[in-house]
Design a protein around this motif. Structure first.
Motif, short mmCIF file in Angstrom:
data_model
loop_
_atom_site.label_atom_id
_atom_site.label_comp_id
_atom_site.label_asym_id
_atom_site.label_seq_id
_atom_site.Cartn_x
_atom_site.Cartn_y
_atom_site.Cartn_z
N GLU A 125 6.08 3.43 9.24
CA GLU A 125 4.81 2.72 9.36
C GLU A 125 3.97 2.82 8.10
N LYS A 164 2.77 -0.29 5.76
CA LYS A 164 1.36 -0.52 5.42
C LYS A 164 1.15 -0.52 3.92
N ARG A 221 2.16 -3.75 2.49
CA ARG A 221 1.16 -4.79 2.76
C ARG A 221 0.02 -4.72 1.75
N GLY A 280 6.69 -4.98 5.27
CA GLY A 280 5.26 -5.01 5.01
C GLY A 280 4.87 -6.18 4.15
#
Length: 279
Positions: free
Chosen positions: A111, A115, A118, A149
């Protein structure tokens, strides 16, 4: 337009034109012979051991030409374990219950990698996706998270795959025309660092450590410009390696540890990159 004004014009036939001509020649024992094939269109010839220098050059040129044509000037590299699942996913690589528990616990890094990618890609959009384009090894685990991401925010993202017996096939989030495949680890490594403005290293195994230490060596020896090298996971890396011990032993210089920044979150990592480049 005058034909001579066209880019790449030449009075000599292009190789693709020759290939079309070859397809139209009569089918005879002579034209079916392997020796009659154009050298570059002959897989048996191109894969001979004597042709290794040519294959090395081709593996360097093909991705380089493609990235240059796309206008990609810099990248953020994401390294990490192929065996780390996404949260709630199956720890497919676990060989025992302890590994299963640890891999599932390490899924939090999936995760964070997603992120972080992104954040990089949102900034990349400001340069029309020329700067800070996310690149990974193109496979599963943390690599998938990085490409995913970027894909989340509609950004192009690069995958540098390599032919392996297991664990390595392109993940679904690599931009298809930026998905490359390599035979030579050395050339793949060159492409990781040639455009890198930052490297994020997540928990992983031998492959992750190999890429990480190779980059450290390039920076330590001055063969590569200093860029942010960011380790995700203070708990993991405090046990996986001890650079302070190496400095105490004199096998690295005092201060070589400072090449690295240690973080636990994507926001911390992007803040380091932002400060380094004054973004």
């Amino acid at each position: 337009m005058n034909p001579m004004e066209k880019a790449g014009w030449t009075p000599l036939p292009h190789s693709d034109e020759d290939l079309e001509h070859i397809k139209r020649v009569p089918d005879t024992p002579q034209t079916r012979a392997a020796t009659y094939r154009l050298a570059w269109d002959d897989p048996d010839f191109m894969t001979r051991r004597e042709l290794r220098p040519v294959r090395l050059q081709l593996e360097l040129l093909k991705p380089e030409m493609t990235l240059a044509e796309r206008g990609i000037e810099s990248t953020v590299v994401i390294f990490g374990g192929s065996r780390i699942p996404e949260p709630g996913g199956k720890a497919w690589a676990a060989k025992n219950e302890a590994q299963k528990c640890n891999l599932e616990a390490n899924s939090r890094y999936y995760e964070e990698a997603r992120k972080f990618a992104r954040l990089c890609s949102q900034h990349s959009a400001r340069s029309d996706f020329r700067e800070f384009v996310v690149v990974t090894g193109g496979g599963p685990g943390v690599m998938e998270a990085g490409n995913r991401g970027a894909h989340d925010v509609g950004a192009p993202t690069i995958g540098l795959n390599i032919v392996l017996p297991h664990e390595q096939a392109p993940n679904a989030y690599v931009t298809p025309d930026l998905c490359f495949n390599f035979h030579y680890f050395a050339i793949r490594k060159m492409h990781f660092v040639m455009r890198a403005k930052a490297m994020a290293v997540f928990p992983g195994g031998f492959g992750t450590l190999d890429e990480f230490f190779e980059t450290l060596t390039l920076i330590q020896t001055g063969r590569m410009e200093r860029v942010p090298i960011i380790l995700f996971g203070s708990d993991f890396w405090s046990r996986a390696m001890d650079l302070d011990f190496l400095a105490e032993q004199g096998t690295i210089s005092p201060g070589d540890q400072d090449i690295i920044d240690l973080v636990d979150t994507a926001d911390e990592a992007w803040a380091i990159i932002s400060r380094f480049y004054g973004l």
